[in-house]
Design a protein around this motif. Sequence first.
Motif, PDB file in Angstrom:
ATOM      1  N   SER A 241       0.771  -1.078   0.047  1.00  0.00           N
ATOM      2  CA  SER A 241      -0.034  -0.032  -0.027  1.00  0.00           C
ATOM      3  C   SER A 241       0.879   1.334  -0.079  1.00  0.00           C
ATOM      4  CB  SER A 241      -0.996  -0.166   1.235  1.00  0.00           C
ATOM      5  OG  SER A 241      -1.966  -0.806   1.092  1.00  0.00           O
ATOM      6  N   ILE A 242       0.743   2.056  -0.933  1.00  0.00           N
ATOM      7  CA  ILE A 242       1.245   3.422  -0.920  1.00  0.00           C
ATOM      8  C   ILE A 242       0.461   4.534  -0.951  1.00  0.00           C
ATOM      9  CG2 ILE A 242       3.118   2.010  -2.096  1.00  0.00           C
ATOM     10  CD1 ILE A 242       1.133   4.805  -4.117  1.00  0.00           C
ATOM     11  N   LEU A 243       0.964   6.022  -0.704  1.00  0.00           N
ATOM     12  CA  LEU A 243       0.260   7.037  -0.686  1.00  0.00           C
ATOM     13  C   LEU A 243       1.042   7.816  -1.799  1.00  0.00           C
ATOM     14  CD1 LEU A 243      -1.941   7.885   1.069  1.00  0.00           C
ATOM     15  CD2 LEU A 243      -0.554   9.409   2.420  1.00  0.00           C
ATOM     16  N   THR A 244       0.301   8.238  -2.955  1.00  0.00           N
ATOM     17  CA  THR A 244       0.623   9.129  -3.757  1.00  0.00           C
ATOM     18  C   THR A 244       0.872  10.501  -3.323  1.00  0.00           C
ATOM     19  OG1 THR A 244      -1.498   9.976  -4.610  1.00  0.00           O
ATOM     20  CG2 THR A 244      -0.743   7.905  -5.500  1.00  0.00           C
ATOM     21  N   HIS A 245       1.581  11.215  -4.187  1.00  0.00           N
ATOM     22  CA  HIS A 245       1.835  12.712  -3.835  1.00  0.00           C
ATOM     23  C   HIS A 245       0.635  13.420  -3.656  1.00  0.00           C
ATOM     24  CE1 HIS A 245       6.291  12.037  -4.217  1.00  0.00           C
ATOM     25  NE2 HIS A 245       5.981  11.709  -5.674  1.00  0.00           N
ATOM     26  N   GLY A 246      -0.490  12.966  -4.450  1.00  0.00           N
ATOM     27  CA  GLY A 246      -1.773  13.709  -4.230  1.00  0.00           C
ATOM     28  C   GLY A 246      -2.396  13.254  -3.265  1.00  0.00           C
ATOM     29  N   GLY A 247      -1.829  12.377  -2.331  1.00  0.00           N
ATOM     30  CA  GLY A 247      -2.745  11.901  -1.167  1.00  0.00           C
ATOM     31  C   GLY A 247      -3.737  10.620  -1.335  1.00  0.00           C
ATOM     32  N   LEU A 248      -3.353   9.975  -2.441  1.00  0.00           N
ATOM     33  CA  LEU A 248      -4.365   8.877  -2.902  1.00  0.00           C
ATOM     34  C   LEU A 248      -3.713   7.551  -2.650  1.00  0.00           C
ATOM     35  CD1 LEU A 248      -7.117   8.381  -4.316  1.00  0.00           C
ATOM     36  CD2 LEU A 248      -6.101   8.322  -6.285  1.00  0.00           C
ATOM     37  N   GLN A 249      -4.324   6.806  -1.579  1.00  0.00           N
ATOM     38  CA  GLN A 249      -3.866   5.481  -1.487  1.00  0.00           C
ATOM     39  C   GLN A 249      -3.949   4.616  -2.566  1.00  0.00           C
ATOM     40  OE1 GLN A 249      -4.908   3.764   2.496  1.00  0.00           O
ATOM     41  NE2 GLN A 249      -4.800   1.782   1.934  1.00  0.00           N
ATOM     42  N   VAL A 250      -2.963   3.785  -2.667  1.00  0.00           N
ATOM     43  CA  VAL A 250      -3.179   2.633  -3.623  1.00  0.00           C
ATOM     44  C   VAL A 250      -2.690   1.444  -3.216  1.00  0.00           C
ATOM     45  CG1 VAL A 250      -2.523   1.959  -6.101  1.00  0.00           C
ATOM     46  CG2 VAL A 250      -2.415   4.343  -5.607  1.00  0.00           C
ATOM     47  N   ASP A 251      -3.558   0.520  -3.002  1.00  0.00           N
ATOM     48  CA  ASP A 251      -3.313  -0.918  -2.736  1.00  0.00           C
ATOM     49  C   ASP A 251      -3.042  -2.048  -3.791  1.00  0.00           C
ATOM     50  OD1 ASP A 251      -4.029  -0.097  -0.379  1.00  0.00           O
ATOM     51  OD2 ASP A 251      -6.178  -0.849  -0.107  1.00  0.00           O
ATOM     52  N   CYS A 252      -1.970  -2.522  -3.916  1.00  0.00           N
ATOM     53  CA  CYS A 252      -1.868  -3.480  -4.894  1.00  0.00           C
ATOM     54  C   CYS A 252      -1.309  -4.941  -4.349  1.00  0.00           C
ATOM     55  CB  CYS A 252      -0.375  -2.931  -5.506  1.00  0.00           C
ATOM     56  SG  CYS A 252       0.148  -3.795  -6.951  1.00  0.00           S
ATOM     57  N   ARG A 253      -2.130  -5.836  -4.846  1.00  0.00           N
ATOM     58  CA  ARG A 253      -2.239  -7.042  -4.481  1.00  0.00           C
ATOM     59  C   ARG A 253      -1.825  -8.162  -5.799  1.00  0.00           C
ATOM     60  NH1 ARG A 253      -6.500  -4.816  -2.493  1.00  0.00           N
ATOM     61  NH2 ARG A 253      -6.631  -4.813   0.093  1.00  0.00           N
ATOM     62  N   VAL A 254      -1.081  -8.952  -5.361  1.00  0.00           N
ATOM     63  CA  VAL A 254      -0.265 -10.139  -6.176  1.00  0.00           C
ATOM     64  C   VAL A 254      -0.818 -11.411  -6.047  1.00  0.00           C
ATOM     65  CG1 VAL A 254       1.454 -11.160  -7.597  1.00  0.00           C
ATOM     66  CG2 VAL A 254       1.910  -8.761  -6.635  1.00  0.00           C
ATOM     67  N   VAL A 255      -1.776 -11.963  -6.933  1.00  0.00           N
ATOM     68  CA  VAL A 255      -2.176 -13.327  -6.721  1.00  0.00           C
ATOM     69  C   VAL A 255      -1.837 -14.398  -7.967  1.00  0.00           C
ATOM     70  CG1 VAL A 255      -4.226 -12.590  -5.377  1.00  0.00           C
ATOM     71  CG2 VAL A 255      -4.415 -13.090  -7.797  1.00  0.00           C
ATOM     72  N   PRO A 256      -1.757 -15.663  -7.708  1.00  0.00           N
ATOM     73  CA  PRO A 256      -1.612 -16.623  -8.777  1.00  0.00           C
ATOM     74  C   PRO A 256      -2.696 -16.591  -9.832  1.00  0.00           C
ATOM     75  CG  PRO A 256      -1.159 -17.770  -6.662  1.00  0.00           C
ATOM     76  CD  PRO A 256      -1.748 -16.298  -6.359  1.00  0.00           C
ATOM     77  N   ALA A 257      -2.494 -16.824 -10.946  1.00  0.00           N
ATOM     78  CA  ALA A 257      -3.740 -16.398 -12.154  1.00  0.00           C
ATOM     79  C   ALA A 257      -4.771 -17.496 -11.832  1.00  0.00           C
ATOM     80  CB  ALA A 257      -2.665 -16.893 -13.289  1.00  0.00           C
ATOM     81  N   ARG A 258      -4.507 -18.794 -11.092  1.00  0.00           N
ATOM     82  CA  ARG A 258      -5.519 -19.348 -10.760  1.00  0.00           C
ATOM     83  C   ARG A 258      -6.476 -19.104  -9.927  1.00  0.00           C
ATOM     84  NH1 ARG A 258      -1.859 -21.854  -7.900  1.00  0.00           N
ATOM     85  NH2 ARG A 258      -2.299 -22.408  -5.779  1.00  0.00           N
ATOM     86  N   HIS A 259      -6.268 -17.916  -9.276  1.00  0.00           N
ATOM     87  CA  HIS A 259      -7.085 -17.280  -8.210  1.00  0.00           C
ATOM     88  C   HIS A 259      -7.743 -15.929  -8.767  1.00  0.00           C
ATOM     89  CE1 HIS A 259      -6.307 -20.267  -5.062  1.00  0.00           C
ATOM     90  NE2 HIS A 259      -5.010 -20.151  -5.295  1.00  0.00           N
ATOM     91  N   PHE A 260      -7.127 -15.413 -10.012  1.00  0.00           N
ATOM     92  CA  PHE A 260      -7.500 -14.210 -10.257  1.00  0.00           C
ATOM     93  C   PHE A 260      -8.998 -13.839 -10.444  1.00  0.00           C
ATOM     94  CE2 PHE A 260      -8.748 -11.242 -13.721  1.00  0.00           C
ATOM     95  CZ  PHE A 260      -7.947 -10.008 -13.325  1.00  0.00           C
TER      96      PHE A 260
END
Length: 597
Positions: A241-260
């Motif tokens: 999870s990151i915060l952009t300079h503009g103050g927006l939170q971005v959550d990024c998750r990685v999953v195996p393709a079979r669970h996409f």
Amino acid sequence: MPASETNKQLARLFLTASKVLEVKGDNRFKAIAFQRVGRLLEDLSEDVRAIFNAGGRKAIEAIKGIGASSSAIIVDYLETGRSVDYDELLASIPDGLLPMLEISGMGPKTIQAVWQQAGVTSIDQLAAAIADGSLAGIKGLGDKKQEQIRQGIELLAKAGERPRLGTAMNVALPMLERLRELPGVERAEYCGSLRRAKETIGDLDFLVTVEMQAKPADVLTAFSTFPEVDRILGKGESKASILTHGGLQVDCRVVPARHFGAAYLYFTGSKDHNIRLRGVAQDRGYTLNEWGIYSKDKWEKHKRKPGEPPTMDSEAGETEADVYAWFDLPWIAPELREDAGEIEAAQAGKLPELIELADYRGDLHTHTNASDGIASIEQMAEAAKALGYAFLAITDHSKSQFQANGLDTDRLIKHAAAIRAANDKIKGITLLVGSEVDILSDGKLDYEDAVLAELDWVVASPHVSLRQSADKATDRILRAIDNPYVNAIGHPTGRLINQRAGLPLDMAKVADRAAQSGTALEINASYQRLDLQDAHVKVALAAGAMLTINTDAHSTVGLSSLAGGIGTARRGWATKANVVNCMTLASLRKFIAAKRP
Ligand code: DGT
Ligand code: CA
Ligand code: CA
Ligand code: ZN
């Protein structure tokens, strides 16, 4: 073609300079000129730097609409990366003044007044000055106005928490593009409220799958060092999870393709939609989670490190369609996933066939340089044709919109002739002679009926007196609907998301009258407006009213900005049969003719 990065930077520079001049109030003509240059640069398909590299200062000066002082700024900027003139201009007023322009009710004149007469130089000081009454006696800042500004400050504070869909989209798309280019990344998508096309967005939710041999942590490390990142809020093996300079939170998750599919469904939400589905699974003795569908007993016994994918097989989970199919349901479009009856509709086989961009045949609310747009009739027509449209209505502003260079009757008649001439010249698209006529505060229109009768298509819109009572506002719009020459009500409430509440219309009444009279209600696709909003669309459709979705473009680039309008229509369960822009031209002409005396 989209504007180049340099063009965008320069456009921002000129638009800001224009605002500074307006706040200073000492050179109105220059302010207008800078604004025009800003918009022109936004719309210019050729890269300014390329023009400069090829032909030098002379080539910049030769760009139509760019005068001597503007080209000096551009050349300065291209040669040195900055402009001394601009820097000096910006330094000539306190830093805190420009942000006040975002407050509803604060125009350049008002900012100038509070600055010069009360020493207010920031939003915080402005709020304090209103609270302690120190603005009393300043001309144009009566109690009502001050209350309006106070509310505007409150709304703006909320905007920080939930930016508009368009703002979020502008952050999300370049980041996703970069994610997709990372080595090992198979697929990267946005989920959450952004995918459901909500009008404002709390945070961004990205979902990534990687190739077998790739390490999720490497992808997350790369993601965490993207240029947008201001601060890393958290980073693990499968999520960052990151915060952009503009103050927006971005959550990024990685999953195996079979669970996409299961993860895509889970993180798209809404939470309420997911809870309903999970309930159905539980009734069948199964559990639905972000990994897939599992027999409840087996899932509870299954040993697994938190955050790691389960090793047991899932009933369904590779695609969303697989998961819905397990529930004996067709795939449900993200815009419908609000637990607002979509699951019942899907069970009954009665999901609406939602409108799509491909169904759209023409824009019915656009502006040219005859009023406050920047492109000519021909340029707009060619751009619409390039989008594959069958028709385009040119609807410039009417006379009371003097600040938008609205057309008086004489100019409108000449403009109409020019549109007809352009229509004869340009093959492959039909231009409709239109107007965006102002609905005055009592519901009267800004042109006489005899003038409107000469037009092919009339959008009537409220632009002023947007703080009326519900009764007054509703009567005002009903009166406009009753006019036989009015084909559509443009941005019916006049709200601006996070800025202005707009007219408190009795939407059921408005929709009824619109349906009876054969008047379309607009979903204005501008990300600032999205007006009608999704809930209004449902009211309109329940009454049997037709919709029209339009960009309200003021440039050729603006014509492409339709997604928010289509998304809002889909959130309101609209099909192509509900939208006049999806009609053939012949049917549209019948729709118009049916209302006329
Ligand atoms: P936002 O960010 O406030 O505009 O709205 P969303 O819908 O993007 O919400 P967000 O970011 O909190 O979560 C993204 C999705 O993840 C949400 O739509 C559904 C799913 N989700 C999050 N928390 C839960 C939960 O506690 N239970 C369930 N079933 N789903 C959840
Ligand atoms: Ca979210
Ligand atoms: Ca989230
Ligand atoms: Zn307009």
